[in-house]
Design an enzyme around this catalytic site. Structure first.
Site, PDB file in Angstrom:
ATOM      1  N   SER A  52       0.848  -1.291   0.023  1.00  8.06           N
ATOM      2  CA  SER A  52       0.068   0.020   0.089  1.00  8.06           C
ATOM      3  C   SER A  52       1.001   1.359  -0.193  1.00  8.06           C
ATOM      4  O   SER A  52       0.439   2.391  -0.136  1.00  8.06           O
ATOM      5  CB  SER A  52      -0.869   0.028   1.346  1.00  8.06           C
ATOM      6  OG  SER A  52      -0.299   0.107   2.390  1.00  8.06           O
ATOM      7  N   LYS A  75      -6.132   5.196   7.997  1.00  9.25           N
ATOM      8  CA  LYS A  75      -5.148   5.706   7.802  1.00  9.25           C
ATOM      9  C   LYS A  75      -5.323   7.263   7.336  1.00  9.25           C
ATOM     10  O   LYS A  75      -4.304   8.232   7.895  1.00  9.25           O
ATOM     11  CB  LYS A  75      -4.584   5.403   6.316  1.00  9.25           C
ATOM     12  CG  LYS A  75      -3.971   3.689   6.310  1.00  9.25           C
ATOM     13  CD  LYS A  75      -3.619   3.395   4.877  1.00  9.25           C
ATOM     14  CE  LYS A  75      -3.254   1.959   5.009  1.00  9.25           C
ATOM     15  NZ  LYS A  75      -2.765   1.417   3.823  1.00  9.25           N
TER      16      LYS A  75
END
Length: 810
Positions: free
Chosen positions: A660, A703
């Site tokens: 990611s 996040k």
């Protein structure tokens, strides 16, 4: 090139409108009927249960908390209610071999009746036999046999006496036994008188004594035979007397079970053995004077216990005809609890057992019905998995003590007859365990042909939201909680979408939702209200996060104190804020991480420092290789790359995995190559493919919130934000504080599709698209990368021509 714009607040959170819910509170709703969002699993379970062919047992898999166990139990209980009740099973003594008890299959409900009837019969038989042996008729008949024996014995002795008198010999009994003495003139000769006789007279008397002694011996030799005959007649008498009492009472019990052949067969065997062993039924002899206690060193208990242990019925499993098929949920499927066991009793330092000490296991209890077990617990118990497979393979239950199964036992124990097995086994476990069993056990598919998979999420539509509300109503009603108004239900639905990490999905983790409702009930009661409202749910969510947020807060504190270096303002070349997700228990949180890139003259290699330090996982290494492929294909098609680059997660002291951050690392590398600074008030997440497309990642909400919290703590400037893959927009379910900041223009979330879009946002410079010749426009960032690579290539050629050689660059 498409310009990425800050997402509107409506794209960050899909709210559930309370007005769309057709109720005021959950008190108006029923409990619902099926597990939430598990139609596929329900169909598989129904198929597996209704399929009666061998091997079609079920493995129910799925995440914990989705209601697997409760639904399976409720479904089977509902289904089994219409099934016929299976047979009773009993163990009885095998009178020909006590070490191998017989198994009796009886109609449901008959086992207990038979056991009670036999117990009652034995008590009555014992009393009847005792009375019969104490009757006057029995005593008279026995005394007649004894008198006849004594008269026969007396006649035989009289014949010897007569022969002795004819020979002037007297038979006398002394403490040392029988003696034969000569008689003269009616008086017994003593040794001195005998010595005065002539030798001829002595010889005559001596011969007479020997003849009488021989006759006496011959007569006495027939005494045991006469005694044996008398005893046999007495035993035959006792047998007839006992049989008369036993037969009548057993016949009465037999009449109760005319329609049960197995019971009648056992009763006949019991009657025959009782008659043969009638002495067990007689009253034990009274203890002699001086012995007030009767010690039975054989380990037997006095009185009727011996009789009950020999002739009683051990009801292993008893049913009631109206109960339907059994559903057994075995919480601890150990070897003994699964197969049953043979208990022992300690007497005088020794362990003894008999068929009455055989105990049923879960297989016996579930025989004819359904057995539900946790797969992991089953596999954790020694030999339990193999025992289950053996029982399913042979369609029988064979009780073997665990010590014998291990081969440790050296003593003789019982070998109960196996019991035929017919049931449906349902194992519940995690998907990983299911696939591991299929991979490692070649027999697994022979026994568990049906898999029912519980999903961790379901589509979020109006029907699903209403079904979810029914679930919450059931939870509130079951736990005696306050009802929820529709605002509270809407908030729980929104949170379930967040758990699913998808605005268009709902998590099926029922346990998590129910726990949230319970905590909301707590806060509602603290406010002394009668209905749980949205504010109570919000309070429960916030307090949960606070209780579990110590580690996340500690990391944020270290960032704010500049122990962990994270910039939220300014610009810098080759440095960027990446985003990761960490989890402590069931509480995930986002953590910003500084990623840096450095370049130099080299041979086109990109060094992943995490991998070189053996801290990078396989997926992270794959991401670095992909971005290397992107660089080579886009910027070095016509000439070999002449640079070396290093990538690192700064202040990372644990493992790094996942791809990611591959787009983030690529942005840092492009910045280093182009010598263009990156905005430090932005953070980035997203993976990249070799064509420069930014791909979706997981944990996007956590996040974003992780970077937002750091920015908010330092003060929002209105320029800060996060770049996410456009494919992740549908997954956004952000906390209200983030949505509010975006709505106020104090924070921004950008959705990007390509690397070019992202680098333009991060640098403020147009990325530049290639023309027909593959050249990038002047002043674009991509042109600066190409120019820098050309500079590196020229330097490499000059270095090679200088005589130092090219070997140092490899």
């Amino acid at each position: 090139m498409t310009v990425s714009r800050s997402l509107a607040p409506a794209a960050l959170y899909r709210a559930c409108a309370p007005d769309a819910l057709p109720f005021a509170t959950t008190a108006e709703l029923d409990n619902g009927s099926t597990p939430f969002g598990q139609q596929r699993a329900v169909e598989a379970i129904r198929f597996g249960v209704e399929m009666r062919l061998p091997g079609h047992n079920l493995f129910v898999m799925g995440p914990a908390g989705t209601g697997r166990r409760s639904f399976v139990g409720d479904f089977l209980k509902q289904l089994s209610a219409s099934d016929a009740a299976p047979s009773d099973w009993c163990y009885v003594n095998d009178f020909s071999d006590a070490a191998r008890p017989r198994a009796l299959e009886l109609p449901p409900g008959v086992g207990k009746r038979l056991a009670q009837a036999v117990e009652r019969c034995l008590v009555e038989v014992q009393a009847a036999v005792g009375a019969a042996f104490g009757s006057e008729e029995y005593r008279n008949r026995r005394q007649a046999i004894e008198r006849e024996f004594e008269e026969s014995q007396g006649r035989a002795f009289e014949q010897v006496q007569q022969a002795a008198r004819e020979r002037n010999i007297r038979i006398m009994q002394t403490p040392n036994g029988m003696v034969f003495a000569p008689v003269v003139n009616g008086a017994v000769l003593g040794p001195e008188e005998f010595e005065k006789l002539t030798p001829e007279q002595q010889a005559t008397l001596q011969n007479a004594v020997e003849e009488v002694g021989k006759l006496f011996q011959e007569t006495m030799q027939h005494t045991p035979e006469r005694l044996r005959g008398a005893r046999e007649r007495i035993r035959a008498l006792e047998h007839d007397v006992a049989d008369l009492a036993i037969r009548r009472l057993v016949a009465e019990v037999d009449a109760e079970f005319q329609a049960v052949p197995a019971a009648r067969e056992y009763l006949e065997l019991m009657r025959a053995d009782l008659t043969s062993h009638y002495e067990l039924l007689r009253e034990p002899e009274a203890p002699q004077a001086g012995m007030p206690l009767r010690l039975d060193l054989d380990g037997e208990e006095p009185g009727d216990s011996r009789v009950q242990r020999r002739y009683g019925v051990n009801v292993l499993v008893s049913r009631e005809p109206q109960d339907g098929a059994p559903v057994v949920i075995e919480e601890r499927p150990s070897y003994g609890r699964l197969l049953g066991k043979i208990e022992h009793r300690a007497r005088f330092g020794a362990l003894t057992t008999d068929f009455k000490l055989i105990r049923a296991g879960a297989l016996h209890q579930a025989n004819g019905g359904y057995l539900v077990m946790n797969a992991l617990r089953l596999l954790a118990e020694p030999l339990a998995w193999d025992a289950l497979k053996e029982s399913l393979r042979t369609d029988s239950i064979r009780i073997v003590p665990l010590e014998q199964a291990y081969g440790f036992a050296s003593t003789v124990s019982l070998e109960p007859a196996p019991i035929p097995l017919k049931l449906k086994v349902v194992l519940i476990g995690a998907p990983r365990l299911y696939y591991l069993l299929r991979e490692m056990d070649p027999e697994f598919d022979d026994f568990f042909k049906v898999v029912a998979e519980f999903d961790d999420r379901t589509a979020r539509d109006d029907a699903a939201q209403l079904e979810f509300a029914h679930l919450l109503a059931n939870a509130a009603r079951s736990d005696a909680l306050l009802p929820l108004d529709r605002g509270a239900v809407a908030r729980v639905i929104e949170e379930a979408a967040r758990w699913a990490e998808d605005a268009d999905k709902l998590s099926t983790e029922l346990r998590r939702a129910i726990d949230l409702v319970r905590e909301a009930d707590y806060w509602a009661r603290k406010r002394a209200v009668s209905v749980v409202e949205r504010a109570d749910v919000e309070q429960a969510i916030e307090r949960q996060a606070y209780r579990k947020g110590r580690v996340g807060e500690r990391i944020q504190e270290e960032i704010l104190r500049n122990t962990l270096l994270i910039d939220t303002s300014g610009t810098r070349i080759g440095q960027i804020n990446g985003l990761a997700v960490m989890a402590v228990g069931d509480q995930p949180f986002g953590k910003p991480s500084r990623i840096s890139a450095r370049v130099s003259l080299g041979a086109g290699t990109v060094i992943d420092i995490e991998r070189e330090a053996e801290l990078g996982g396989e997926l992270h290494s794959k991401g670095v290789m992909i971005l290397s492929g992107y660089i080579a294909a886009r910027y070095s098609q016509w000439a070999p790359a002449a640079f070396a680059a290093t990538l690192a997660f700064e202040q990372s002291y644990g493992g790094v995995d996942g791809d990611s951050a591959s787009s983030t690392e690529l942005y840092a590398l492009l910045s280093a190559l182009a010598q263009v600074p990156l905005r430090q008030d932005l953070a980035v997440t997203g993976s990249v493919n070799q064509f420069g497309d930014v791909q979706a990642i997981g944990g996007v909400n956590y996040k974003i919130e992780g970077f937002f919290d750091v920015c908010a703590a330092r003060g929002l400037t209105g320029t800060q934000g996060v770049l996410i893959p456009a494919a992740n927009v549908k997954h956004l379910m952000l906390r209200p504080r983030v949505v509010e900041a975006v709505a106020a223009g104090r924070f921004h979330i950008y959705a990007v599709n390509t690397i070019d879009e992202g680098i333009a946002l991060l640098t403020g410079m147009e990325a530049g698209s290639p023309d027909a010749d593959g050249s990038f426009p002047d002043g674009s960032l991509n042109r600066r990368v190409v120019d820098q690579l050309a500079t590196f290539a020229q330097a490499k050629r000059q270095f090679a021509q200088s005589g130092a050689g090219s070997e140092a660059l490899t």
